[in-house]
Scaffold this active site. Structure first.
Site, PDB file in Angstrom:
ATOM      1  N   HIS A  92      68.518   0.762  48.223  1.00 43.25           N
ATOM      2  CA  HIS A  92      68.432   1.911  47.316  1.00 43.25           C
ATOM      3  C   HIS A  92      67.901   3.158  48.017  1.00 43.25           C
ATOM      4  O   HIS A  92      68.009   4.252  47.476  1.00 43.25           O
ATOM      5  CB  HIS A  92      67.657   1.561  46.036  1.00 43.25           C
ATOM      6  CG  HIS A  92      66.174   1.493  46.147  1.00 43.25           C
ATOM      7  ND1 HIS A  92      65.480   0.313  46.349  1.00 43.25           N
ATOM      8  CD2 HIS A  92      65.227   2.452  46.075  1.00 43.25           C
ATOM      9  CE1 HIS A  92      64.181   0.565  46.375  1.00 43.25           C
ATOM     10  NE2 HIS A  92      64.001   1.848  46.222  1.00 43.25           N
ATOM     11  N   ASP A 228      67.893  -6.008  48.741  1.00 39.30           N
ATOM     12  CA  ASP A 228      67.701  -4.557  48.771  1.00 39.30           C
ATOM     13  C   ASP A 228      67.356  -4.057  50.182  1.00 39.30           C
ATOM     14  O   ASP A 228      66.234  -3.634  50.453  1.00 39.30           O
ATOM     15  CB  ASP A 228      66.605  -4.172  47.769  1.00 39.30           C
ATOM     16  CG  ASP A 228      66.695  -2.706  47.367  1.00 39.30           C
ATOM     17  OD1 ASP A 228      67.352  -1.932  48.087  1.00 39.30           O
ATOM     18  OD2 ASP A 228      66.091  -2.328  46.342  1.00 39.30           O
ATOM     19  N   SER A 658      59.131   2.180  49.049  1.00 40.10           N
ATOM     20  CA  SER A 658      60.391   1.450  49.127  1.00 40.10           C
ATOM     21  C   SER A 658      60.893   1.412  50.560  1.00 40.10           C
ATOM     22  O   SER A 658      60.963   2.443  51.219  1.00 40.10           O
ATOM     23  CB  SER A 658      61.442   2.127  48.261  1.00 40.10           C
ATOM     24  OG  SER A 658      61.220   1.814  46.921  1.00 40.10           O
TER      25      SER A 658
HETATM   26  N1  ARG Z   1      62.638   0.430  41.194  1.00 35.65           N
HETATM   27  C1  ARG Z   1      62.974   0.732  42.549  1.00 35.65           C
HETATM   28  C2  ARG Z   1      62.086   1.798  43.094  1.00 35.65           C
HETATM   29  O1  ARG Z   1      61.680   2.696  42.398  1.00 35.65           O
HETATM   30  C3  ARG Z   1      64.361   1.218  42.722  1.00 35.65           C
HETATM   31  C4  ARG Z   1      65.372   0.187  42.495  1.00 35.65           C
HETATM   32  C5  ARG Z   1      66.763   0.757  42.533  1.00 35.65           C
HETATM   33  N2  ARG Z   1      67.629  -0.125  41.802  1.00 35.65           N
HETATM   34  C6  ARG Z   1      68.229   0.190  40.635  1.00 35.65           C
HETATM   35  N3  ARG Z   1      68.843  -0.749  39.985  1.00 35.65           N
HETATM   36  N4  ARG Z   1      68.234   1.411  40.149  1.00 35.65           N
HETATM   37  O2  ARG Z   1      61.833   1.852  44.272  1.00 35.65           O
END
Ligand code: ARG
Length: 737
Positions: A92, A228, A658
């Protein structure tokens, strides 16, 4: 006998009991504040091996991913994993770059991409890699410019000027990108000196049905089966210096790279995460929390929810639109769900109530010790948030409507039109020159008019639903009178007739302007009538915002003194602000609800369980399903022959982390952090030790996808993969049973 052994271990664990988990610590202070703890928990590296400005250290493998040439903050973290500048981050995090590199014919989001050699690697647009060279305390220099006669505005101005000067001096003529940031609400300042590499290339990424498996349904939640990760490479000139993209550039030889461990994780294992957490509000007052939960977040949830509905409708039936809006949609969906979770969990975990308790104690201390300086901070915050609560909707709703499609474009013509109206010939000329220089096509890049028109109409409807009839601005009169109140008909008209609706009509206007037309254009009227709502509330909004920042500064100053006085053993860590931090903890399960136990690992079996062929979120590539069904996991299986996909740890992280490496006690990569869990969505405001977990993709799953699924053995050969020798069986275990 076994039991006794376990018992002995448990006693040992209790003796060695240490504080952990909570806190995003500054690398410069790790040795002083955290090192002893970390060592007890299982860290085997020396402080110098973690962070050193004289020798190569672990921090040299940690990369801030930015979208600018000189970023002041980072959207994600990456880590260097080979001697040739190979970089791992989340899927992501690479998403936006991968989207930009894709077309419907070569859709790397959908199909994945694997470069077979350096020459196939693709320059990633808008992605830079920053390495931290050093950090230093500049509090005295920065706050040295503040004098007692300065009000808050003058003070901030003096501080920013000083910051600019210090940064300039440290840049060594542009060689470095020094960034000074405030800590503890402007009570301390630190400078971070970065070297920024602009040439970053895409090396490998799996299909989104692996990298985003589970989609927004699973996002922010455990159990999670998402691969991811994505792989990039940092390039430099032949002397190893940062250089703009050039075919002559070569892979960077990094100062340090992380080895990757195949050992896997066990409950209780020491873990540390290094990266660039973006923002937390751990010192926020109860008033701030209440304002967010009751007013601010609900507004954004309302608006983003409507936008997402429109996008979803088009994206799910059209591949080109799906690709075009992918990044925008993912970002909105991520924040939308986060805010919903925050509202729920801040309430459920009673965070505001806990803060009130702290604030009461703080005020007792203030009064008992006659701390005049801090007496008014909380009452002022209470007042300021009350005003914010009253004006917020008059700022945020109209802002989204004012910026919608042609209304947003129209706003760019307001300087020109105002000059025309006030007969300021010179101003009009100058404004026209600016408009002529504008890249009109760029305004429409990555958009589809059908989607945009629907979004435009939806924003007007959302606004209307949120306000009383007598509060609706002029544009709704027009819609009522000329379109019988039909907002869709109004949108059709604007998209057909407005100067600002298409690149062609805008270019034609600029080539042969008739300024008078602007005042009659519905898109322009829509923009100005929304701007009027905003402008009439801006003074109150600004005043309240300023009161908040000023009194947060005083409150946090007071809190630090309060803690130093009442709990001297407690070390405070500063809120996240997109600077490098270290967090340490351990591998751990949790109980999300009464009688429900969540394991700390999940396996590839879960992918089969969740798999829905053809689904928007839960489809998976056939090749992957086959490997899982055959349990063909190669060297990446655990001791039971299962493939661990993700695991949980107690590390304290937030957005911006992330892509961060999660490492074992030897500083080897065991996974990539990529999310937080639903039950602790309140975690940015208050850390919840019982519930809060970091969700990591296991390094073995990453390697499995690269090797067994994608067959990218060239990358496997390049990585520094390690496996410990099996430990000799302990004598105690052998004895009896
Ligand atoms: N929750 C994750 C973050 O803020 C991002 C994940 C992205 N995936 C998604 N399905 N939108 O780092």
């Amino acid at each position: 006998m076994k039991k006794l052994f376990v018992f002995a271990l448990a006693i040992l664990a209790m003796v060695g009991r240490v504080r952990a988990d909570e806190g995003m610590w500054l690398p410069m202070f790790v040795e002083r504040l955290n090192y002893v703890d970390m060592q007890k928990m299982g860290l085997q590296l020396t402080p110098e091996e973690l962070y050193s400005i004289n020798h190569n250290s672990l921090k040299d493998a940690i990369v801030g991913l930015g979208s600018e040439a000189k970023p002041r903050g980072f959207f994600c973290t990456g880590e260097i994993v080979s001697e040739k500048g190979l970089l791992f981050t989340n899927h992501h995090c690479g998403y936006s770059a991968i989207q930009k590199l894709s077309s419907v014919e070569h859709d790397y989001l959908k199909d994945g991409f694997w470069a077979k050699n350096f020459s196939e690697e693709l320059p990633a647009p808008e992605m830079t890699a920053s390495f931290l060279i050093r950090m230093e305390d500049v509090t005295n220099e920065v706050l040295g410019v503040v004098t007692s006669d300065m009000d808050w505005t003058a003070r901030n101005k003096a501080i920013s000027t000083k910051i600019k000067d210090l940064e300039k001096a440290a840049s060594e003529d542009g060689k470095y990108n020094p960034v000074i940031k405030g800590f503890f609400e402007g009570n301390e300042y630190y400078m971070f000196v970065y070297q920024v590499f602009p040439d970053v290339r895409l090396v490998g990424v799996a299909n989104s049905s692996i990298g985003k498996f589970g989609g927004d349904t699973d996002n922010w939640m455990w159990p999670r089966h998402t691969g991811d990760f994505s792989i990039f490479r940092v390039y430099a000139d032949k002397d190893g210096n940062p250089a703009e993209y050039s075919a002559d550039n070569v892979p960077l030889t990094p100062k340090h790279h992380l080895p990757i461990s195949l050992d896997g994780v066990k409950e209780g294992d020491f873990t540390m995460i290094w990266g660039f957490p973006g923002s937390t509000e751990r010192y926020m007052s109860s008033y701030g929390i209440d304002y967010n939960v009751d007013t601010f977040y609900p507004i954004i949830i309302d608006i983003f929810g409507k936008e997402l509905e429109v996008m979803d409708e088009f994206m799910q039936k059209d591949d080109a639109i799906n690709l075009m809006y992918a990044d925008n949609h993912a970002g909105l969906a991520n924040t939308w769900k986060n805010f919903i979770g925050q509202c729920q969990m801040l309430r459920k975990n009673k965070v505001s109530e806990a803060k009130v308790g702290l604030e009461n104690n703080f005020m007792l201390w203030v009064n008992r010790n006659n701390k005049e300086e801090y007496k008014e901070a909380l009452p002022n915050l209470k007042e300021a948030y009350k005003s914010l609560g009253e004006v917020a909707k008059y700022i945020y709703y109209p802002n989204f409507v004012a910026q919608a499609g042609p209304a947003g474009v129209a706003s760019m013509f307001s300087t020109y039109y105002d000059a025309y109206v006030s007969k300021d010939k010179e101003g009009q000329e100058a404004a026209l020159m600016m408009l002529q220089a504008m890249d009109v096509d760029e305004l429409f890049a990555e958009t589809d008019q059908r989607v945009e028109k629907k979004l435009f109409a939806e924003m007007l409807k959302t606004f209307k639903a949120a306000f009383k009839a007598e509060e609706l601005p002029e544009i709704y009169n027009i819609i009522d009178k000329k379109f019988k109140g039909d907002i869709d008909a109004f949108a059709d008209n604007v998209y057909e007739k407005s100067i600002f609706a298409t690149p062609e009509s805008i270019k034609a206007f600029i080539a042969n302007p008739k300024p008078k037309m602007i005042g009659k254009d519905y898109a322009y009227i829509m923009n100005t009538s929304m701007m009027e709502v905003i402008i009439s509330h801006v003074p109150a909004y600004r005043q309240a915002m300023q009161t908040v920042s000023q009194n947060d500064h005083v409150f946090v100053k007071g809190l630090r003194e309060y803690y130093a006085d009442t709990q001297p053993e407690k070390s405070l860590y500063p809120d996240a602000n997109s600077t490098m931090r270290m967090s340490y903890g351990s591998v751990k399960d949790y109980m999300p609800a009464d009688a429900v136990h969540y394991d700390y690992v999940c396996t590839a079996q879960g992918i089969l369980e969740k798999y829905v062929p053809g689904d928007y979120e839960f489809d998976a590539p056939k090749g992957l399903i086959d490997l899982i069904e055959k349990k063909d996991f190669g060297a990446y299986a655990d001791e039971n022959g299962d493939l661990i996909v993700c695991f949980l740890s107690t590390n304290d992280i937030t957005g911006g982390n992330s892509g961060s490496p999660i490492m074992n006690g030897k500083g080897e990569l065991i996974g990539l952090a990529f999310d937080g869990n639903w039950e602790a969505m309140s975690g940015d405001v208050n850390f919840e030790p019982r519930l809060q977990r970091t969700i990591n993709v296991d390094a073995r799953y990453v390697l499995f996808i690269i090797d067994k699924y994608a067959g990218a053995t060239n990358l496997i050969d390049e990585l520094d993969i390690r496996k410990s020798e099996p430990q000799p069986i302990r004598e105690e275990e052998e004895v009896v049973e």
